[in-house]
Design an enzyme around this catalytic site. Structure first.
Site, PDB file in Angstrom:
ATOM      1  N   LYS A 242     -14.382   8.312  -3.268  1.00  0.00           N
ATOM      2  CA  LYS A 242     -15.617   8.613  -2.534  1.00  0.00           C
ATOM      3  C   LYS A 242     -16.155   9.987  -2.956  1.00  0.00           C
ATOM      4  O   LYS A 242     -17.356  10.160  -3.165  1.00  0.00           O
ATOM      5  CB  LYS A 242     -15.338   8.584  -1.024  1.00  0.00           C
TER       6      LYS A 242
ATOM      7  N   LYS B  76       1.425  14.350   0.653  1.00  0.00           N
ATOM      8  CA  LYS B  76       0.033  14.635   0.240  1.00  0.00           C
ATOM      9  C   LYS B  76      -0.140  16.131  -0.052  1.00  0.00           C
ATOM     10  O   LYS B  76      -1.079  16.546  -0.698  1.00  0.00           O
ATOM     11  CB  LYS B  76      -0.922  14.140   1.318  1.00  0.00           C
TER      12      LYS B  76
ATOM     13  N   HIS C 146       0.811  -1.224   0.000  1.00  0.00           N
ATOM     14  CA  HIS C 146       0.000   0.000   0.000  1.00  0.00           C
ATOM     15  C   HIS C 146       0.840   1.268   0.000  1.00  0.00           C
ATOM     16  O   HIS C 146       0.327   2.365   0.271  1.00  0.00           O
ATOM     17  CB  HIS C 146      -0.905   0.033   1.230  1.00  0.00           C
TER      18      HIS C 146
END
Ligand code: 26W
Length: 812
Positions: free
Chosen positions: A660, A554, A365
């Site tokens: 999402k 990020k 991951h």
């Protein structure tokens, strides 16, 4: 009782009266209270137990069907599960929502007030933990016989609060009031050893007996994992560490040494006491390795116990069992199965190895080198002496295979060895995971490609067929139906029925409505109503959302530079026709990750400065929602217009928040990273706001020498933004952030700044045209069906697990 003849259980009622009766009997018989004196907690527990009974009935039938068909099982081993709040989900999956709100009236309670008591088990950090929850949900929905194994931490991910704009952490005693959704199963407890030494077994070259120095008990409790619109109810089994009986030293106690008397028991229970809150940097703590081995040892023994219920010998073990390793955290399972087969069941090495290798599969991951776990050999030797011996043997046979294939290539041997010979000898868990499994997969196309071409290239050269990709997915039940009932109802109306919840590709049917004025009007109204509910800011402003763990890769810092630049632009032209924007941040930083915590402090300082600025505040607002978790995600995602997926290309393995948000009609501004690439490919390049370097350009820049200050010197707006921070404009906060950006800027924030700002102007141009924006929004939802966890599970089932659904008959 012959289970093949059915579970012989009287069915629970489905009428309002029968449900109410069951609710009252739960209150009287299981809560021991009455309607008159029932507390909100009593009402919650009674309702939970009444709903749980209905799922437990399906569980019994599922177990009977699985027992009868003796299928091939999927076991998902994960150190983390972010299951989310259970009540609403279980009301939906048992179809008892309406019955519940009716019946609660007799107790003078509403579902809303009761749902607030439903604490979510925060047994995970972020992406990996939530993915595990979405996947077990999809396995049940697709009738895959499966068990998720994990650790029942007493304390989950810390509760985040902001003190003076800075992150403060408090322990998360999530089950302090108990947890009605779990079934303790003490009779399935297992014994786990640590430390100690090994002794040879006469007459056997490979066999050894391990004499542990410490013994703890693993006590399981399971939670039900219902499938949606199917009978299957699988389980997640979570292990909790307990001191063995012998751990309480009565003699010390009676000598008044109370603490000493229980210290061994306390030591044992510490193993499952708390979740490690790091999600990208391995700290190499001994307790973490103890947690990992504890999970693995209990789970493998339980898997073997289950196998033996229906099967003789070992020949069918690999045929009946596939174990998915959720990242390297449970990788010790490979030498543990070898130990059990060779040392405890007496199989010879080769047979044991062929069984082991064809039983396990590994999902990676991450790409961050610091997240790839390696353990110091001395620690391993002390804590798990027998496992280290087995790892050495595995490594010896493996290196022989490499040598045979690449004769004389000693460098390759050193690179590939499971034992790293650096300054300190370390066990490379990712290498062990690749060597000891049948399949290795990344979680998005780019990620899997980079795994094959960089971190695991040598292994891909040796075993190309072993490397696969399975792009992540999310549960449409939790992140559309439960989180966004308004949009779900509108979609159902547009498509004619709600079958799309189990067949998400059907969302494509919305494309034809992307030009329908009344449908678009209602689409906008849904989004606006969700924004009103969230109450984060002006519901007519562009709601710009960045929700994920804090990490410099990020690039929450890039979003912040955009905000500061907007602040400057608006102050420079107060009368300008500015697009009103609400920038919403949410996410936790690992407690020891100071650079990330500095970014959180600066975000709140900038937000406070803007809020206090009469010129800027009417146009721009920065909100930091505290304690981001699954429940908060369910509240924020339906209200989002713009989805920030701005990581440095090549760093975010996949992302799942991006999926999402797109499914809920938010439009993505992002880089060509992780699953962003696949989202853009499916929703259409014209329906995605792309910016920045791609993964190869970024690698080029870093290889060829990157000088962040050059971007600062030649971009006035960038310079102004950073200078404002350095000058202390925002409450004197953020100096460290500015220094790191100008100093080394590891994630090329300054290199992508201008491209990002230009792209944000693109966003504003689109926002100014509501028809265009609504069309973009509908098309994002319409073409994101691929990102259903059901499709992800179908991929795993077909390409890695080779399992077929086992339907559970309604009438068994
Ligand atoms: C050793 C400490 C540690 C703990 C957790 C290292 C790494 C992790 C996880 C692998 C980090 C994680 O959550 N990774 C995320 O996994 C998601 C599900 O696949 C992806 O969508 C995200 O891109 C990835 O960052």
């Amino acid at each position: 009782m012959d289970l093949r003849q059915g579970i012989g259980l009287r069915r629970l009622g489905t009428t309002a009266d029968e449900f109410q009766q069951d609710l009252l009997s739960s209150l009287y018989y299981r809560r021991g209270t009455t309607v008159e004196s029932a507390s909100p907690r009593d009402a919650y527990e009674a309702l939970a137990l009444t709903v749980r009974d209905r799922l437990a009935e399906r569980r019994a039938r599922t177990a009977a069907a699985h027992f009868a068909s003796n299928p091939r099982w999927v076991y998902y081993l994960s150190a983390e599960y972010l299951l989310g709040a259970q009540l609403e989900q279980n009301l939906l999956y048992s179809g008892t929502g309406e019955l519940a709100s009716q019946s609660l009236k007799v107790l003078g309670r509403t579902l809303e007030e009761i749902e607030d008591l439903d604490v979510e088990p925060g047994l995970g950090n972020g992406g990996l933990g939530r993915l595990a929850a979405c996947l077990v949900d999809a396995m049940a929905t697709r009738d895959i016989p499966a068990v998720g194994y994990g650790i029942r931490y007493d304390f989950g991910i810390f509760r985040q609060s902001l003190e003076g704009g800075a992150q403060a952490e408090r322990p998360d005693d999530w089950a302090f009031q108990g947890n009605p959704w779990e079934f303790p199963a003490p009779d399935d407890r297992q014994t786990v050893g640590f430390y100690g030494h090994t002794e040879p077994v006469p007459g056997s070259p490979t066999r050894k007996s391990w004499v542990p120095g410490e013994i703890v008990l693993g006590e399981p409790s399971h939670m039900l994992v219902p499938g949606y619109r199917t009978e299957t109810v699988n389980i997640v089994r979570l292990w909790r560490a307990r001191g063995s009986e012998a751990s309480f030293d009565l003699s010390r106690f009676s000598a008044g040494q109370y603490a000493e008397a229980v210290q061994e028991a306390v030591r044992a229970e510490n193993i499952s006491k708390v979740l490690y809150p790091d999600d990208s940097t391995e700290l190499g703590r001994e307790l973490r390795l103890k947690q990992q081995y504890f999970l693995v040892s209990c789970s493998l023994r339980d898997i073997i116990r289950r196998f033996r219920l229906r099967n003789e010998g070992w020949d069918d073990f690999a045929e009946k069992t596939v174990i998915q390793l959720n990242d390297t955290h449970p990788t010790i399972a490979i030498p543990e199965l070898m130990r059990l087969l060779v040392d405890e069941y007496g199989l010879d090495w080769d047979k044991a190895w062929s069984i082991t290798r064809s039983t396990f599969a590994y999902t990676c991951h991450t790409l961050l080198p610091e997240a790839l776990e390696t353990w110091p050999v001395p620690l391993f030797e002390r804590l798990l002496p027998r496992h280290l011996e087995i790892i050495y043997l595995i490594n010896m046979f493996f290196l022989r295979e490499v040598e045979a294939r690449f004769p004389g290539d000693s460098d390759r041997l050193r690179r590939m060895s499971i034992i790293g010979e650096g300054s300190e000898r370390r066990v490379r868990m990712a290498h062990l995971a690749v060597v000891g499994t049948e399949a290795v997969n990344g979680v998005a196309e780019l990620h899997s490609k980079l795994l094959r071409e960089t971190v695991l290239q040598d292994f891909a050269d040796l075993w190309p067929a072993k490397f696969q990709n399975v792009t992540n997915g999310v549960s449409p039940r939790r992140f559309m139906k439960l989180a966004n009932p308004r949009l779900s109802d509108l979609i159902t109306e547009g498509l004619g029925d709600d079958g799309w919840l189990n067949d998400l590709d059907r969302l494509a049917g919305l494309e034809r409505l992307a030009g329908d004025a009344s449908f678009m009007e209602r689409w906008r109204a849904v989004k606006r109503a969700n924004k009103v509910d969230l109450a984060a800011g002006d519901p007519d402003s562009l709601t710009d959302v960045m929700i994920k763990r804090f990490h410099e890769y990020k690039r929450q810092q890039l979003k912040l530079l955009h905000v500061i630049t907007m602040y400057h632009r608006i102050r420079a032209n107060p009368a300008g026709d500015w697009v009103p924007r609400t920038v919403l941040f949410a996410g936790k930083a690992a407690p020891a990750y100071h650079a990330a915590k500095n970014i959180i402090r600066l975000i709140n300082a900038v937000g406070a400065t803007i809020a206090a600025d009469p010129v800027v505040a009417p146009h721009l607002r920065v909100v930091f929602a505290e304690n981001y978790n699954v429940t908060l995600a369910e509240r924020i995602i339906p209200a989002a217009d713009l989805s920030e997926q701005i990581s440095l290309a090549g760093k975010e393995a996949s992302g799942t928040g991006n999926m999402k948000l797109a499914l809920n009609g938010a439009i993505t501004i992002g880089t060509l990273d992780g699953a962003n690439i696949e989202i853009r490919a499916r929703v259409g390049e014209e329906n995605f706001f792309l910016f920045g370097l791609d993964a190869f350009q970024a690698a080029e820049v870093q290889i060829s020498g990157y000088h962040p200050r050059e971007h600062y010197d030649r971009d006035a707006e960038l310079k102004a933004a950073i200078d404002a921070i350095t000058a202390g404009t925002f409450g004197g906060v953020g100096r460290e952030v500015a220094d790191s950006l100008l100093g080394w800027d590891e994630y090329l924030t300054l290199a992508d700044y201008r491209s990002y700002l230009d792209c944000q102007e693109e966003v504003e141009r689109a926002w100014r045209d509501p028809e265009r924006w609504t069309r973009l929004s509908i098309l994002n939802t319409a073409h994101s069906g691929f990102f259903s966890a059901d499709r992800t599970i179908a991929d795993y089932a077909a390409r890695i697990w080779r399992v077929a659904p086992v339907p559970v008959p309604k009438d068994i």
